[in-house]
Motif scaffolding. Structure first.
Motif, short mmCIF file in Angstrom:
data_model
loop_
_atom_site.label_atom_id
_atom_site.label_comp_id
_atom_site.label_asym_id
_atom_site.label_seq_id
_atom_site.Cartn_x
_atom_site.Cartn_y
_atom_site.Cartn_z
N ALA A 77 10.51 -67.22 -96.24
CA ALA A 77 9.23 -66.63 -96.64
C ALA A 77 8.59 -67.45 -97.75
O ALA A 77 7.36 -67.66 -97.76
N ALA A 78 9.39 -67.94 -98.69
CA ALA A 78 8.84 -68.80 -99.74
C ALA A 78 8.27 -70.08 -99.14
O ALA A 78 7.25 -70.61 -99.60
N ARG A 79 8.90 -70.57 -98.06
CA ARG A 79 8.43 -71.79 -97.41
C ARG A 79 7.10 -71.57 -96.69
O ARG A 79 6.43 -72.55 -96.33
N LEU A 80 6.71 -70.33 -96.47
CA LEU A 80 5.37 -70.09 -95.94
C LEU A 80 4.30 -70.62 -96.88
O LEU A 80 3.21 -71.00 -96.46
N VAL A 81 4.66 -70.68 -98.17
CA VAL A 81 3.70 -71.10 -99.20
C VAL A 81 3.98 -72.51 -99.70
O VAL A 81 3.06 -73.32 -99.87
N THR A 82 5.25 -72.83 -99.94
CA THR A 82 5.60 -74.12 -100.54
C THR A 82 7.00 -74.54 -100.14
O THR A 82 7.84 -73.69 -99.84
N THR A 83 7.22 -75.84 -100.15
CA THR A 83 8.57 -76.36 -99.92
C THR A 83 9.28 -76.67 -101.23
O THR A 83 10.42 -77.12 -101.22
N GLU A 84 8.61 -76.43 -102.34
CA GLU A 84 9.21 -76.68 -103.65
C GLU A 84 10.19 -75.57 -104.02
O GLU A 84 10.09 -74.44 -103.54
N GLU A 85 11.13 -75.90 -104.90
CA GLU A 85 12.02 -74.88 -105.45
C GLU A 85 11.21 -73.94 -106.34
O GLU A 85 10.38 -74.40 -107.13
N VAL A 86 11.44 -72.66 -106.21
CA VAL A 86 10.67 -71.70 -107.01
C VAL A 86 11.63 -70.78 -107.75
O VAL A 86 12.72 -70.46 -107.25
N PRO A 87 11.25 -70.34 -108.95
CA PRO A 87 12.14 -69.47 -109.74
C PRO A 87 12.22 -68.07 -109.13
O PRO A 87 11.30 -67.60 -108.47
N GLY A 88 13.36 -67.44 -109.36
CA GLY A 88 13.52 -66.06 -108.94
C GLY A 88 14.13 -65.87 -107.57
O GLY A 88 14.61 -64.77 -107.26
N LEU A 89 14.12 -66.91 -106.73
CA LEU A 89 14.62 -66.73 -105.36
C LEU A 89 16.12 -66.44 -105.34
O LEU A 89 16.58 -65.56 -104.60
N ALA A 90 16.88 -67.16 -106.14
CA ALA A 90 18.33 -66.98 -106.12
C ALA A 90 18.69 -65.56 -106.56
O ALA A 90 19.54 -64.90 -105.94
N GLU A 91 18.02 -65.07 -107.61
CA GLU A 91 18.31 -63.72 -108.08
C GLU A 91 17.82 -62.67 -107.08
O GLU A 91 18.47 -61.63 -106.89
N ALA A 92 16.70 -62.94 -106.43
CA ALA A 92 16.22 -62.02 -105.41
C ALA A 92 17.21 -61.92 -104.25
O ALA A 92 17.47 -60.84 -103.71
N ALA A 93 17.80 -63.06 -103.89
CA ALA A 93 18.80 -63.07 -102.82
C ALA A 93 20.03 -62.26 -103.22
O ALA A 93 20.56 -61.46 -102.43
N LEU A 94 20.48 -62.45 -104.46
CA LEU A 94 21.62 -61.66 -104.95
C LEU A 94 21.30 -60.17 -104.92
O LEU A 94 22.13 -59.35 -104.51
N SER A 95 20.10 -59.82 -105.35
CA SER A 95 19.75 -58.39 -105.40
C SER A 95 19.70 -57.78 -104.02
O SER A 95 20.16 -56.64 -103.81
N ILE A 96 19.18 -58.51 -103.04
CA ILE A 96 19.09 -57.99 -101.68
C ILE A 96 20.48 -57.78 -101.09
O ILE A 96 20.77 -56.76 -100.45
N GLU A 97 21.38 -58.74 -101.31
CA GLU A 97 22.72 -58.61 -100.74
C GLU A 97 23.56 -57.58 -101.48
O GLU A 97 24.40 -56.92 -100.87
N LEU A 98 23.33 -57.40 -102.77
CA LEU A 98 24.02 -56.32 -103.49
C LEU A 98 23.52 -54.96 -103.02
O LEU A 98 24.30 -54.00 -102.91
N LEU A 99 22.22 -54.86 -102.73
CA LEU A 99 21.69 -53.62 -102.18
C LEU A 99 22.28 -53.37 -100.80
O LEU A 99 22.59 -52.22 -100.43
N GLN A 100 22.48 -54.43 -100.04
CA GLN A 100 23.14 -54.30 -98.73
C GLN A 100 24.57 -53.78 -98.91
O GLN A 100 25.02 -52.89 -98.17
N THR A 101 25.30 -54.31 -99.88
CA THR A 101 26.65 -53.84 -100.14
C THR A 101 26.64 -52.35 -100.49
O THR A 101 27.46 -51.57 -99.99
N HIS A 102 25.72 -51.96 -101.35
CA HIS A 102 25.55 -50.55 -101.70
C HIS A 102 25.36 -49.71 -100.44
O HIS A 102 26.04 -48.68 -100.26
N GLY A 103 24.48 -50.15 -99.55
CA GLY A 103 24.21 -49.39 -98.33
C GLY A 103 25.41 -49.32 -97.41
O GLY A 103 25.69 -48.28 -96.81
#
Length: 372
Positions: A70-96
């Motif tokens: 989804a970030a690549r829809l806008v840019t191919t550059e590294e962007v801040p926050g993606l790594a933490e967003a990925a962790l949060s999504i997978e931790l929410l998955q673990t919770h579920g």
């Protein structure tokens, strides 16, 4: 991977997974230093061990892939926050997953014991303790999923925006789980109700949230695009849920999913016939109930919710379903929703990078093409 998926895309997707798994392991390694642990408690470290085991034990990481793409829809550059967003999504998955396995009384998850059953083995004869610890483990994963966003190395405004999407998604997912239990109280649930359950229980947090968070991290305001993103997520979610339900009723697919699939089915978790034995009125079960009459209908109803339903009865239900054309109709619906999702993604070209849009256009059909 099918011929329509080029090698560069495959390499990028596998790279997302590999990098994330390494980061996820590092996160759990450092977790004890992220908040105060009650010392000398033995139960809290054990809880963290079980959460780590479940989180790291496989899974398609499709949410992580969607986030980065989804970030690549806008840019191919590294962007801040993606790594933490990925962790949060997978931790929410673990919770579920932890809470789902309690609700479903499921012994297995991702080829190993569910957190609930791990505790049941550790505390034989103390069911209330095992249940309480499993509930709290799921709760802890949920709270950690928000903490990781608050600590993200990203601008404050972005952290707040990501957290807003995350908490809204978490609340909607819980509402979806409640509606999922309500579904099974209906003798023959309306198909639109099943669509709504799928939307809230899985599509919004598995697809819509990663898309939205990826765009946010890349600097794009997702608000003007929410309707089109939601249409895509809902269609993909319905197609995938129908496919899972079909798998449970009719059995594993004829071909090996393999490690090269972007979204390979998790066949190890779910024994064929589990939905019938648990009394779940899924898309596939609903279709059989709608088609069966007389003694066949009575047979299906009697089997629903019977954990000891014999394999021979399950096979007879499959025969009833095939004779009524249920498998063909379900497969057609799975494909129709996937094609509509692909068409929706194709309409994104005026807004985002064409090469990135192509990934989302192809995604819905990759799994459909593996149907038997």
């Amino acid at each position: 991977m099918h011929a329509t998926v080029n090698a560069a895309t495959l390499e990028r997707v596998l790279g997302h997974r590999t990098r994330f798994d390494a980061r996820f392991g590092q996160y759990f390694d450092s977790l004890a230093g992220r908040f105060d642990l009650p010392v000398p408690s033995r139960y809290v470290p054990r809880c963290l061990d079980l959460l780590r085991d479940l989180s790291m034990r496989g899974g398609k990481r499709l949410r992580v892939v969607l986030l980065y793409e989804a970030a690549r829809l806008v840019t191919t550059e590294e962007v801040p926050g993606l790594a933490e967003a990925a962790l949060s999504i997978e931790l929410l998955q673990t919770h579920g997953l932890v809470h789902d396995d309690i609700i479903d009384d499921a012994p297995l998850r991702r080829g190993g014991p569910s957190t609930y059953y791990a505790y049941r083995r550790e505390f034989p004869g103390h069911g209330a303790t095992a249940l309480g610890l499993a509930v709290l483990a799921g709760d802890l994963a949920g709270f950690l999923s928000t903490q990781v966003l608050l600590e993200a190395e990203a601008p404050v405004a972005l952290r707040q925006a990501l957290l807003g999407v995350h908490t809204r998604t978490a609340a909607e997912t819980v509402a979806g789980q409640i509606a999922d239990l309500e579904r099974d109280a209906h003798a023959l649930p309306d198909e639109e109700f099943l669509h709504t359950v799928t939307d809230f229980k899985s599509a919004r947090y598995s697809i819509l949230a990663p898309l939205t968070m990826g765009l946010l991290a890349a600097g794009e305001d997702p608000a003007p695009h929410r309707a089109r993103l939601h249409r895509y997520a809902r269609l993909v979610g319905i197609s995938e849920q129908m496919r899972d339900d079909c798998l449970d009723l009719f059995g594993p697919f004829g071909e090996d999913a393999g490690s090269d699939a972007v979204a390979a089915p998790a066949v190890a978790d779910k024994s064929t016939g589990a939905d019938i034995r648990s009394g779940r009125r899924t898309y596939a079960v609903r279709a059989v109930l709608a088609a069966a009459t007389g003694a066949d209908a009575a047979l299906v109803e009697a089997a629903l919710g019977d954990p000891r339903c014999p394999d021979a009865t399950l096979e007879r239900i499959r025969e009833i379903a095939r004779a009524a054309g249920v498998d063909g109709r379900l497969n057609a619906e799975i494909r129709r929703h996937a094609e509509e999702a692909a068409a929706e993604a194709a309409s994104w070209e005026p807004y985002w990078r064409a090469e990135a849009v192509e990934f989302f256009r192809g995604l819905p059909m990759w799994n459909v093409d593996r149907m038997p």
